[in-house]
Write an enzyme that holds these catalytic residues in place. Structure first.
Site, mmCIF file in Angstrom:
data_model
loop_
_atom_site.group_PDB
_atom_site.id
_atom_site.type_symbol
_atom_site.label_atom_id
_atom_site.label_comp_id
_atom_site.label_asym_id
_atom_site.label_seq_id
_atom_site.Cartn_x
_atom_site.Cartn_y
_atom_site.Cartn_z
ATOM 1 N N CYS A 97 0.835 -1.206 0.000
ATOM 2 C CA CYS A 97 0.000 0.000 0.000
ATOM 3 C C CYS A 97 0.878 1.268 0.000
ATOM 4 O O CYS A 97 1.539 1.546 -0.982
ATOM 5 C CB CYS A 97 -1.002 -0.015 1.154
ATOM 6 S SG CYS A 97 -2.359 1.176 0.921
ATOM 7 N N HIS A 175 -3.744 -4.763 0.906
ATOM 8 C CA HIS A 175 -3.179 -5.098 2.219
ATOM 9 C C HIS A 175 -3.256 -6.601 2.472
ATOM 10 O O HIS A 175 -4.195 -7.091 3.122
ATOM 11 C CB HIS A 175 -3.939 -4.362 3.325
ATOM 12 C CG HIS A 175 -3.602 -2.920 3.443
ATOM 13 N ND1 HIS A 175 -2.503 -2.462 4.146
ATOM 14 C CD2 HIS A 175 -4.211 -1.820 2.947
ATOM 15 C CE1 HIS A 175 -2.451 -1.145 4.082
ATOM 16 N NE2 HIS A 175 -3.470 -0.727 3.351
ATOM 17 N N GLU A 177 -1.609 -8.226 4.518
ATOM 18 C CA GLU A 177 -1.314 -8.475 5.933
ATOM 19 C C GLU A 177 -2.537 -8.296 6.827
ATOM 20 O O GLU A 177 -2.470 -8.535 8.049
ATOM 21 C CB GLU A 177 -0.185 -7.557 6.400
ATOM 22 C CG GLU A 177 -0.573 -6.151 6.817
ATOM 23 C CD GLU A 177 -0.908 -5.187 5.689
ATOM 24 O OE1 GLU A 177 -0.968 -3.977 5.952
ATOM 25 O OE2 GLU A 177 -1.116 -5.649 4.539
#
Length: 236
Positions: A97, A175, A177
């Site tokens: 990002c 994202h 994660e």
């Protein structure tokens, strides 16, 4: 082997991406940029380490914009220089990002406000499904990059480019994660108001994330493996 995670703020843990690197034998080193007590005044002084001391660099997301030097101060220039030195030294970079936007800017691309924000779970159009699969992936951004010269664009949505490679480095706009606990941290740190202001439904976002998390974790681990096997090992 050591992986340096550049954590722009205090609510961005390494999540399944960190787990993916640990599964491959990497020691995780966390480098915080803006501490919690400076979140609303993020123009801090930061001394970035020598990127050559690490085997991979992972710059992560942030609520700020790469181009907003007035808000975040001199550290963005320092971070761009840090990422440029890493790339030029052959140290693989996996930008997430804001981190992907920063990599683009560091290597001669451009970052600007997008036509609209992307918030939530999106299936992306990918030209390289064996590296960056279609997802769905979690999006939380309002900026977009133009890739740097020499980059290979890999994926996009209607609103923004979603991935590119250049040399041994990979940038993604989404994202991978993201977990339920991480989203709770973002929502409780002002992100809930941001989502609502852009027409989003916080409760629906949280519910969808709870449903998506198990398969998203598997995709995140797979993305790390593919990055390490296909990109980070390219000849230098």
């Amino acid at each position: 082997m050591r992986a340096l995670f550049v954590q722009q703020d205090h609510v961005s843990p390494t999540g399944p991406i960190g787990e993916g690197f640990e599964r491959r034998g990497y020691e995780l080193v966390e480098f915080p940029v803006v501490p919690a007590d400076r979140f609303h005044a993020p123009d801090v002084e930061v001394a970035f380490p020598d990127p050559r001391d690490y085997d991979v660099i992972v710059p992560m997301g942030a609520p700020w914009s790469v181009y907003d030097g007035a808000a975040i101060g001199s550290w963005i220039r320092e971070e761009l220089d840090f990422l440029r030195r890493a790339h030029e030294s052959g140290v693989p970079v996996f930008g997430i990002c804001f981190g992907g936007q920063a990599l683009a800017a560091a290597l001669g691309g451009r970052v600007e406000r997008g036509s609209e924000p992307e918030i939530g779970w999106y299936t992306i159009e990918t030209g390289a499904p064996g590296l960056v699969e279609a997802g769905p992936w979690f999006q939380w951004h309002q900026d977009r990059w133009s890739p740097p010269p020499g980059a290979a664009p890999l994926a996009r949505t209607r609103v923004a480019p979603q991935a590119f490679t250049i040399g041994r480095s990979l940038a993604v706009q989404f994202h991978p994660e993201l977990t339920v606990a991480m989203l709770d941290g973002w929502l409780g740190n002002g992100g809930g108001d941001w989502v609502t202001a852009h027409g989003g439904d916080v409760e629906r976002l949280a519910a969808t994330t709870r449903a998506e998390e198990p398969s998203a974790v598997v995709r995140a681990h797979r993305l790390v493996d593919r990055f390490l096997d296909q990109v980070a090992t390219r000849p230098w």
